[in-house]
Design a protein around this motif. Structure first.
Motif, PDB file in Angstrom:
ATOM      1  N   CYS A  56       0.838  -1.196   0.000  1.00  0.00           N
ATOM      2  CA  CYS A  56       0.000   0.000   0.000  1.00  0.00           C
ATOM      3  C   CYS A  56       0.879   1.254   0.000  1.00  0.00           C
ATOM      4  O   CYS A  56       2.098   1.165   0.035  1.00  0.00           O
ATOM      5  N   ARG A  57       0.240   2.403   0.005  1.00  0.00           N
ATOM      6  CA  ARG A  57       0.943   3.679   0.228  1.00  0.00           C
ATOM      7  C   ARG A  57       0.710   4.065   1.677  1.00  0.00           C
ATOM      8  O   ARG A  57      -0.400   3.974   2.183  1.00  0.00           O
ATOM      9  N   ASP A  58       1.796   4.510   2.338  1.00  0.00           N
ATOM     10  CA  ASP A  58       1.670   4.834   3.751  1.00  0.00           C
ATOM     11  C   ASP A  58       2.749   5.836   4.142  1.00  0.00           C
ATOM     12  O   ASP A  58       3.939   5.574   3.993  1.00  0.00           O
ATOM     13  N   PRO A  61       4.813   4.201   7.777  1.00  0.00           N
ATOM     14  CA  PRO A  61       4.793   2.749   7.587  1.00  0.00           C
ATOM     15  C   PRO A  61       5.140   1.914   8.813  1.00  0.00           C
ATOM     16  O   PRO A  61       4.911   0.716   8.813  1.00  0.00           O
ATOM     17  N   CYS A  71      -2.645   1.561   6.652  1.00  0.00           N
ATOM     18  CA  CYS A  71      -2.157   2.246   5.454  1.00  0.00           C
ATOM     19  C   CYS A  71      -3.004   3.500   5.253  1.00  0.00           C
ATOM     20  O   CYS A  71      -4.229   3.420   5.194  1.00  0.00           O
ATOM     21  N   ASP A  72      -2.353   4.655   5.186  1.00  0.00           N
ATOM     22  CA  ASP A  72      -3.097   5.913   5.109  1.00  0.00           C
ATOM     23  C   ASP A  72      -3.245   6.459   3.695  1.00  0.00           C
ATOM     24  O   ASP A  72      -3.858   7.493   3.490  1.00  0.00           O
ATOM     25  N   LYS A  80       4.131  -4.059   3.921  1.00  0.00           N
ATOM     26  CA  LYS A  80       4.049  -4.149   5.379  1.00  0.00           C
ATOM     27  C   LYS A  80       3.676  -5.565   5.800  1.00  0.00           C
ATOM     28  O   LYS A  80       2.835  -6.193   5.170  1.00  0.00           O
TER      29      LYS A  80
END
Length: 102
Positions: A56-58, A61, A71-72, A80
């Motif tokens: 994901c994008r985070d 992390p 994951c934000d 992760k």
């Protein structure tokens, strides 16, 4: 074990899959990627107690837990892995991540 699982996923994402020609004809690229990702998630769950993984994008992390990898949607892509385990600090949730730099 967690580091090996994360790095295996990094390698899988960077490399083109090699499959039998007949299998490739029968399986669309998206389906192949989904099958490979599902196999990786299964490996994480089997190898680590309460293990879970996500790509994901985070922006932060180093947070999360097996039930919520947190994951934000910001920051760089990350891989992760979270699990329940013990360390010198005692029992608790562990998170390992690898940030994929552009």
């Amino acid at each position: 074990v967690a580091a090996e699982l994360v790095m295996a996923r990094v390698h899988e994402l960077r490399m083109s899959p090699t499959v039998e020609p007949l299998a490739l004809e029968a399986l669309a690229p998206e389906a192949f990627a989904a099958r490979e990702h599902a196999a990786w998630l299964h490996a994480v769950a089997v190898a680590l107690p309460g293990g879970a993984g996500r790509v994901c994008r985070d922006a932060t992390p180093d947070d999360g837990a097996p039930g919520d990898l947190a994951c934000d949607g910001g920051g760089n892509p990350v891989i992760k892995v979270a699990w329940r385990g013990h360390s010198l600090a005692g029992p608790g949730t562990r998170v390992l991540f690898h940030e994929i730099m552009p």
